[in-house]
Design a protein around this motif. Structure first.
Motif, short mmCIF file in Angstrom:
data_model
loop_
_atom_site.label_atom_id
_atom_site.label_comp_id
_atom_site.label_asym_id
_atom_site.label_seq_id
_atom_site.Cartn_x
_atom_site.Cartn_y
_atom_site.Cartn_z
N THR A 145 0.83 -1.20 0.00
CA THR A 145 0.00 0.00 0.00
C THR A 145 0.87 1.25 0.00
OG1 THR A 145 -0.12 -0.12 2.41
CG2 THR A 145 -1.95 -1.06 1.17
N TYR A 146 0.33 2.31 -0.58
CA TYR A 146 0.94 3.64 -0.60
C TYR A 146 2.23 3.71 -1.41
CZ TYR A 146 -2.41 4.28 3.21
OH TYR A 146 -3.54 4.31 3.98
N GLU A 147 2.44 2.73 -2.30
CA GLU A 147 3.49 2.83 -3.30
C GLU A 147 2.89 2.36 -4.63
OE1 GLU A 147 8.17 2.15 -4.04
OE2 GLU A 147 7.24 0.95 -2.48
N PRO A 148 2.97 3.18 -5.70
CA PRO A 148 2.32 2.82 -6.97
C PRO A 148 3.09 1.76 -7.75
CG PRO A 148 2.57 5.21 -6.72
CD PRO A 148 3.46 4.56 -5.69
N SER A 352 -1.77 5.16 -4.39
CA SER A 352 -1.09 4.17 -5.23
C SER A 352 -1.43 4.32 -6.70
CB SER A 352 -1.41 2.74 -4.77
OG SER A 352 -0.99 2.55 -3.43
N ASP A 354 -4.20 4.25 -8.03
CA ASP A 354 -5.17 3.21 -8.35
C ASP A 354 -6.15 3.73 -9.39
OD1 ASP A 354 -5.85 0.58 -7.92
OD2 ASP A 354 -7.38 1.06 -6.44
#
Length: 384
Positions: A145-148, A352, A354
């Motif tokens: 999470t929190y990294e693309p 991310s 998303d």
């Protein structure tokens, strides 16, 4: 020699050989369990219903720093610097214990041969050369999470039906792969459907095939990697799209500090050659090991979207460029167990990054009209 003594000698020799073989063969059970609790605001109920939503508080199934998984890996010494090896690895949702719908060993299922000086050849479902060559330059180590990460590598960063070469020559790693049928279900729902990876099709052998290569240099202080990836998803047999990525990353470590940075070029085209997505992706990060137990990381991610279209015949648009800042604090009780807290702030998009391009893998669909999204996550991770 008497028959009885001869039999004893033969049995002793066979027993010694068997003991040596058992000593040179190993099978290891391993895994990661990562269970977080998260708050995120301005998230839509679903990608299909962006007008409904709000704040969400709960346990995300994707995990926090790591995707939860378990697996088995083994090796057998074949002598003269040669060995056989295998890896079987599957994922599960830690909040429910459910196996991922994609299959028992959907993360990795491969077998291969390795030579100490020449490298290894592996066959089966594996990660791409692009991921192998660049993942060490990820600011948050490819955090779930929190990294693309999927925006960076693509949803095809794992591929089925793959033959792959990996060579390690001192500080230099070289990787190349070819997939006869990637097994990737979708680039984006309703856009580039990949036909389940049916590339092994006599009528159209190119369907859902892929290939790539990477080279990485990594020592205790400096790191540099470059990689290329190409994928040919097909909605209809014989009508292949084309997704191409080129990425470069670098790192520098000094004392308790580590710095990472990189760039990725991407162009994804529909089968009719109209562009689905063309973007440039940049990242930078810094980490500081405050104590042997406590580490802090700060990362910045930026996507310059040049062109985007929702359908093969849709008019191209140039949406606002997405940005994200992530702060992570990770405290290790031991080599196996840690607790963490991360805060992510996304502008002009979802956490991310998303979106349709990531097939909404992280479940952060944006609410209509929202410009920013904030998430806070904390959890416990255990490695075994």
């Amino acid at each position: 020699m008497k028959p009885g003594l001869y039999a004893v000698a033969v049995l002793g020799t066979l027993s010694a050989w068997q003991g040596a073989a058992l000593a040179a063969t190993s099978v290891t059970l391993y895994g990661v369990i990562d269970v977080p609790i998260e708050y995120v605001n301005r998230v839509a109920t679903s990608a299909a219903n962006p007008n409904a939503g709000g704040s969400r508080f709960g346990m995300p199934g994707v995990g926090g720093l790591s995707a939860s998984r378990w697996g088995m890996r083994g090796r057998e010494d074949l002598g003269s610097g040669n060995e056989a090896l295998f890896v079987l690895e599957g994922g599960f949702n830690p909040d429910t214990g459910a196996q991922l719908s994609s299959g028992l060993f959907s993360r990795v299922a491969m077998v291969g041969l390795k030579n100490t000086g020449l490298g290894q050849i592996t066959l089966g479902r594996q990660t791409t050369s692009l991921l192998d060559g660049l993942v060490n330059f990820s600011p948050l180590r490819f955090a779930a999470t929190y990294e693309p990460g999927i925006w960076w590598m693509g949803v095809n960063y794992r591929q089925s039906n793959m033959v792959k070469y990996t060579g390690q020559f001192g500080a230099v790693q070289a990787v190349a792969h070819y997939s006869f049928g990637t097994g990737v279900p979708a680039l984006a729902a309703g856009n580039l459907l990949a036909n389940g990876g049916a590339g092994e099709n006599p009528a159209s052998h190119k369907d859902n095939t892929a290939y790539g290569a990477s080279v990485m240099y990594l020592d205790g202080k400096y790191g540099l990697g470059i990689g290329y990836d190409e994928w040919h998803p097909a909605i209809i047999s014989g009508q292949t799209a084309k997704v191409r990525k080129v990425s470069v990353g670098a790192s520098y470590s000094t004392g308790p500090f580590k710095f990472t940075a990189g760039y990725r070029w991407n162009k994804a085209d529909f089968a009719n050659e109209n562009t689905f997505l063309r973007d440039d992706y940049w990242w930078a990060g810094a980490s500081y090991q405050v104590t042997p137990a406590l580490g802090l990381s700060l990362a910045y991610f930026y996507a310059d979207v040049k062109q985007s279209a929702a359908t093969p015949t849709g008019a191209p648009t140039n949406p606002p460029n997405m940005q994200q800042y992530t702060f992570l604090a990770d405290y290790n009780f031991s080599k196996r167990t840690d607790v963490y807290m991360a805060v992510g702030y996304a502008h002009n998009g979802s956490l991310s990054f998303d979106s349709a391009a990531t097939a909404y893998a992280f479940n952060y669909p944006s609410m209509a009209g929202q410009k920013n999204m904030v998430g806070v996550i904390t959890g416990i991770r255990h490695v075994f």
